[in-house]
Write a protein that holds these residues in place. Structure first.
Motif, mmCIF file in Angstrom:
data_model
loop_
_atom_site.group_PDB
_atom_site.id
_atom_site.type_symbol
_atom_site.label_atom_id
_atom_site.label_comp_id
_atom_site.label_asym_id
_atom_site.label_seq_id
_atom_site.Cartn_x
_atom_site.Cartn_y
_atom_site.Cartn_z
ATOM 1 N N ILE A 50 0.861 -1.187 0.000
ATOM 2 C CA ILE A 50 0.000 0.000 0.000
ATOM 3 C C ILE A 50 0.894 1.232 0.000
ATOM 4 O O ILE A 50 1.720 1.409 0.906
ATOM 5 N N PRO A 51 0.781 2.073 -1.038
ATOM 6 C CA PRO A 51 1.597 3.292 -1.073
ATOM 7 C C PRO A 51 0.890 4.444 -0.352
ATOM 8 O O PRO A 51 -0.302 4.679 -0.563
ATOM 9 N N ILE A 52 1.619 5.139 0.497
ATOM 10 C CA ILE A 52 1.084 6.323 1.193
ATOM 11 C C ILE A 52 2.158 7.407 1.129
ATOM 12 O O ILE A 52 3.301 7.190 1.544
ATOM 13 N N LEU A 53 1.783 8.555 0.609
ATOM 14 C CA LEU A 53 2.752 9.611 0.307
ATOM 15 C C LEU A 53 3.571 10.059 1.524
ATOM 16 O O LEU A 53 4.800 10.061 1.504
ATOM 17 N N ASP A 54 2.890 10.440 2.581
ATOM 18 C CA ASP A 54 3.546 11.065 3.728
ATOM 19 C C ASP A 54 3.954 9.983 4.728
ATOM 20 O O ASP A 54 3.117 9.213 5.208
ATOM 21 N N GLU A 55 5.235 9.928 5.045
ATOM 22 C CA GLU A 55 5.725 8.855 5.918
ATOM 23 C C GLU A 55 5.083 8.905 7.296
ATOM 24 O O GLU A 55 4.919 7.873 7.946
ATOM 25 N N ARG A 56 4.735 10.098 7.778
ATOM 26 C CA ARG A 56 4.102 10.156 9.105
ATOM 27 C C ARG A 56 2.747 9.439 9.057
ATOM 28 O O ARG A 56 2.415 8.647 9.935
ATOM 29 N N SER A 57 2.004 9.718 7.991
ATOM 30 C CA SER A 57 0.715 9.056 7.814
ATOM 31 C C SER A 57 0.906 7.550 7.592
ATOM 32 O O SER A 57 0.179 6.722 8.162
ATOM 33 N N ALA A 58 1.918 7.205 6.793
ATOM 34 C CA ALA A 58 2.203 5.787 6.536
ATOM 35 C C ALA A 58 2.508 5.056 7.843
ATOM 36 O O ALA A 58 2.060 3.927 8.076
ATOM 37 N N GLY A 59 3.271 5.723 8.719
ATOM 38 C CA GLY A 59 3.639 5.116 9.999
ATOM 39 C C GLY A 59 2.402 4.810 10.837
ATOM 40 O O GLY A 59 2.262 3.708 11.388
ATOM 41 N N PHE A 60 1.505 5.774 10.925
ATOM 42 C CA PHE A 60 0.293 5.545 11.728
ATOM 43 C C PHE A 60 -0.647 4.531 11.063
ATOM 44 O O PHE A 60 -1.318 3.767 11.756
ATOM 45 N N PHE A 61 -0.680 4.552 9.735
ATOM 46 C CA PHE A 61 -1.497 3.553 9.029
ATOM 47 C C PHE A 61 -0.980 2.151 9.371
ATOM 48 O O PHE A 61 -1.749 1.246 9.699
ATOM 49 N N ALA A 62 0.335 1.985 9.306
ATOM 50 C CA ALA A 62 0.930 0.680 9.628
ATOM 51 C C ALA A 62 0.644 0.302 11.073
ATOM 52 O O ALA A 62 0.343 -0.858 11.395
ATOM 53 N N LEU A 63 0.707 1.290 11.953
ATOM 54 C CA LEU A 63 0.404 1.047 13.371
ATOM 55 C C LEU A 63 -1.029 0.500 13.515
ATOM 56 O O LEU A 63 -1.264 -0.496 14.210
ATOM 57 N N GLY A 64 -1.978 1.157 12.838
ATOM 58 C CA GLY A 64 -3.370 0.699 12.917
ATOM 59 C C GLY A 64 -3.534 -0.692 12.338
ATOM 60 O O GLY A 64 -4.221 -1.547 12.919
ATOM 61 N N ALA A 65 -2.889 -0.940 11.198
ATOM 62 C CA ALA A 65 -3.032 -2.247 10.546
ATOM 63 C C ALA A 65 -2.420 -3.347 11.415
ATOM 64 O O ALA A 65 -2.982 -4.444 11.550
ATOM 65 N N ALA A 66 -1.277 -3.069 12.028
ATOM 66 C CA ALA A 66 -0.627 -4.081 12.882
ATOM 67 C C ALA A 66 -1.461 -4.321 14.136
ATOM 68 O O ALA A 66 -1.591 -5.441 14.615
ATOM 69 N N ARG A 67 -2.022 -3.254 14.656
ATOM 70 C CA ARG A 67 -2.850 -3.379 15.857
ATOM 71 C C ARG A 67 -4.086 -4.234 15.571
ATOM 72 O O ARG A 67 -4.452 -5.111 16.356
ATOM 73 N N ALA A 68 -4.718 -3.977 14.417
ATOM 74 C CA ALA A 68 -5.948 -4.702 14.100
ATOM 75 C C ALA A 68 -5.678 -6.157 13.744
ATOM 76 O O ALA A 68 -6.481 -7.037 14.046
ATOM 77 N N GLU A 95 5.500 2.111 22.791
ATOM 78 C CA GLU A 95 4.845 2.240 24.097
ATOM 79 C C GLU A 95 3.702 1.253 24.271
ATOM 80 O O GLU A 95 3.397 0.851 25.389
ATOM 81 N N THR A 96 3.039 0.905 23.160
ATOM 82 C CA THR A 96 1.878 0.013 23.298
ATOM 83 C C THR A 96 2.179 -1.408 22.832
ATOM 84 O O THR A 96 1.297 -2.265 22.880
ATOM 85 N N GLY A 97 3.408 -1.658 22.352
ATOM 86 C CA GLY A 97 3.767 -3.016 21.974
ATOM 87 C C GLY A 97 3.113 -3.484 20.687
ATOM 88 O O GLY A 97 2.538 -4.567 20.618
ATOM 89 N N VAL A 98 3.201 -2.643 19.651
ATOM 90 C CA VAL A 98 2.636 -2.997 18.341
ATOM 91 C C VAL A 98 3.783 -3.327 17.389
ATOM 92 O O VAL A 98 4.748 -2.558 17.275
ATOM 93 N N PRO A 99 3.710 -4.480 16.688
ATOM 94 C CA PRO A 99 4.860 -4.927 15.880
ATOM 95 C C PRO A 99 4.988 -4.202 14.539
ATOM 96 O O PRO A 99 4.109 -4.281 13.684
ATOM 97 N N LEU A 100 6.101 -3.502 14.352
ATOM 98 C CA LEU A 100 6.408 -2.824 13.081
ATOM 99 C C LEU A 100 7.833 -3.197 12.673
ATOM 100 O O LEU A 100 8.720 -3.290 13.528
ATOM 101 N N VAL A 101 8.036 -3.396 11.366
ATOM 102 C CA VAL A 101 9.397 -3.597 10.857
ATOM 103 C C VAL A 101 9.709 -2.406 9.955
ATOM 104 O O VAL A 101 9.057 -2.190 8.932
ATOM 105 N N LEU A 102 10.698 -1.628 10.348
ATOM 106 C CA LEU A 102 11.011 -0.356 9.679
ATOM 107 C C LEU A 102 12.150 -0.577 8.703
ATOM 108 O O LEU A 102 13.291 -0.837 9.119
ATOM 109 N N LEU A 103 11.854 -0.488 7.418
ATOM 110 C CA LEU A 103 12.868 -0.709 6.386
ATOM 111 C C LEU A 103 13.279 0.659 5.836
ATOM 112 O O LEU A 103 12.574 1.246 5.006
#
Ligand SMILES: Cc1ncc(C[n+]2csc(CCOP(=O)(O)OP(=O)(O)O)c2C)c(N)n1
Length: 576
Positions: A50-68, A95-103
């Motif tokens: 999924i492409p998202i222009l703004d990395e800040r938005s992409a980061g939170f999108f990934a956070l939500g997707a990983a959480r769900a 802080e909340t223990g949500v799994p993200l892999v940052l490439l």
């Protein structure tokens, strides 16, 4: 083999490792240096992109997707400042223990520190917020290099997913050319594919021997459950234990315990109740057993300070802001519930006192709401009645989560309530909502106006939403009206900071339907139009429902309610 082909094969091995570790989604922001990973992801049958222009938005999108989804989600960005925009989401995930892999794609190490274009020191960029940070160096072509990077991918997905879940960074320097010449053979050696086929997901559960009995301290206790990502079986286990030991359960809205079949009997009115001095004294326990993070209610937090505490946290965290924890129990909360024992005989009157006091405050709340002018009390009730069983809601920080705490009560139908309480930011709310919707059940949103505007680039994801997002237009950051800063010189410009956006125009610009509501009837109508009951199972047009609230009237309602509870006799029998 040309460098472009080496890069691509190496990136493909990395993705094979990530996929073996459970990654199914890569959220990328555009750039040149990350091209080998993009090309590999395009060819990966297992990983959606999924492409998202703004990395800040992409980061939170990934956070939500990983959480769900509970799965690690990968983020990919180019070199330079790009990865820095992930920072707030990385902090929240940590802080909340949500799994993200940052490439984080990078230029070759030899260019670092020599003024090369778009080249900064990206290594260990996330400091202590990353569980691990790797800098594997330039891509390699031989089998050993491919096996090494695949192993690193699998390892990072596994570390991100637990036992202390959170973000992991892999910094990926690529030498040019970034695009392979024609004829690049992308077949990975069997040493990598065979190994990657050995699935690392779901992680094999470590067989836990039944826990030894956990003896609770003597005297009266309470169970407090704060925000947390608890296993689905936890609610029932806690419910049964609370009955067995006759203990009250104080359930934060983000604990997951207020909504669902096991919600019956949990205490939800403590924020108002504990403003009553007699109740706060009479209901004071000898000890508290805590699950999850710090509850939203500040009143509860202050009341708990000084009470000896036991903390259950399988990740071994120290979530103990008042420094009262005398014993930490590092085990899954469900088995802990089953293992709890007490030398004190169950005292039914103790739990009943809590139940009666809770019921009394609930009745006061009902009566108060019935007489009150339109405010969040009505909004929250209307919204919770509207969200179908099994769907989700993201509730933003500031007043929305506090007011939901006050007015939600319990509901028997399940509702997955989400909130970014790790760092309690007002950032990234729409992006998180879009990520939750992407990977989980349809998710509704409840946001303040500043939070909505703060994540302006998140509006680009508006058309991905499957359920309405409700934005409370109350003239800025009205939480400050409740704080000591209220009334200071420059209060309006320096704290409340109303931005008065035309939400209708914004919605239109981002392709969303806009509706406005200013009372319960118009809200019901707006929600019905935004998500028709008959179509609620299908994808609806993304809708932004602007709810206008007079913040001064709302504050009077809330302060009036707290005063009413604080001065209520609560009835002698209530606190017997
Ligand atoms: C990223 C970030 N910046 C600033 C803050 C401080 N802050 C907390 S609440 C708030 C105001 C939020 O306003 P709004 O979303 O409109 O909600 P309301 O207070 O009206 O409920 C601010 C600026 C924060 N928590 N996070």
């Amino acid at each position: 083999m040309d460098q472009g082909c080496i890069n691509l094969r190496w990136a493909a091995a990395l993705l094979a490792g990530l996929a073996a570790g459970g990654v199914r989604l890569l959220v990328l922001s555009p750039g040149s240096r990350s091209t080998p990973v993009v090309l590999a992801a395009q060819r990966s049958p297992e990983i959606d992109v999924i492409p998202i222009l703004d990395e800040r938005s992409a980061g939170f999108f990934a956070l939500g997707a990983a959480r769900a989804s509970g799965r690690p989600v990968a983020l990919l960005g180019t070199s330079g400042s790009a990865a820095a925009h992930w920072y707030p989401a990385v902090i929240e995930a940590s802080e909340t223990g949500v799994p993200l892999v940052l490439l984080s794609a990078d230029r070759p190490p030899a260019l670092r520190g020599f003024g090369a274009n778009q080249t900064i020191d990206q290594t260990r960029l996330f400091g202590a917020f990353a569980r691990e940070a790797h800098d594997p160096g330039l891509a390699g072509a031989d089998d050993a290099a491919l096996k090494a990077i695949a192993t690193l991918g699998r390892r990072c997905a596994a570390v991100a997913a637990g036992p202390r879940p959170g973000p992991v960074q892999i910094n990926l320097p690529f030498a040019e050319p970034l695009v392979p010449a024609a004829g690049c053979d992308q077949t990975l050696p069997t040493a990598v594919t065979a190994w990657a086929a050995d699935r690392g997901w779901p992680p094999a559960a470590t067989p836990t021997a039944a826990l030894a009995p956990i003896l609770l301290p003597p005297g009266r206790g309470v169970l407090v459950c704060g925000p947390g990502l608890f296993p689905s079986t936890f609610a029932q286990a806690l419910h049964e234990t609370a009955r067995r030991l006759a203990l009250p359960v104080l359930a934060d809205p983000l604990s997951g315990l207020r909504f669902g079949p096991a919600a019956d009997g949990v205490i939800t009115q403590y924020d108002a109740l504990l403003r009553n001095r007699a109740a706060a004294q009479r209901l004071r326990p000898d000890w508290v057993l805590r699950f999850g993070g710090a509850p939203v209610s500040k009143v509860l937090g202050l009341w708990l300070a000084g009470i000896p505490a036991l903390l259950v946290d399988p990740t071994g965290g120290w979530r103990d802001p008042s420094h009262d924890v005398q014993r930490r129990i590092m085990a899954d909360p469900g088995p802990v519930c089953a293992a709890l024992t007490s030398s004190t005989a169950p005292d039914a009157t103790w739990a009943q006192s809590w139940q009666r006091a809770d019921a009394r405050v609930r009745n006061l709340a009902e009566a108060h709401r019935a007489d009150a002018p339109w405010c969040e009390a009505h909004l929250i009730r209307t919204l919770l009645a509207r969200i179908p069983a099994g769907e989700a809601l993201l509730c933003a920080n500031s007043l929305p989560i506090r007011q939901l705490d006050t007015w939600s009560g319990v509901r028997g139908e399940p509702l997955a309530l989400h909130g970014n309480r790790g760092a309690s930011g007002i950032d990234g709310q729409l992006s998180t909502l879009a990520g939750l919707s992407q990977a989980g059940p349809p998710c509704w949103g409840l946001l303040g106006d500043l939070s909505a505007v703060h994540d302006l680039s998140g509006w680009l994801l508006g058309t991905r939403l499957r359920r309405p997002v409700i934005v409370i237009n109350n003239g800025g950051g009205r939480i400050f009206d409740y704080l000591p800063q209220q009334g200071l010189p420059g209060f309006e410009e320096l704290w409340r900071t109303p931005v008065a956006p035309d939400l209708g125009a914004l919605a239109a610009a981002f392709g969303m339907v806009h509706r406005r509501a200013s009372d319960a009837a118009t809200l019901r109508e707006a929600l019905a139009n935004a998500a028709p009951a008959s179509a609620v199972a299908s994808a609806d047009a993304a809708a932004l429902v602007e709810v206008c609230i007079d913040a001064d009237a709302s504050r009077a309602v809330h302060v009036g309610f707290w005063d009413k509870v604080a001065t209520d006799a609560l009835g002698a029998d209530v606190l017997a």
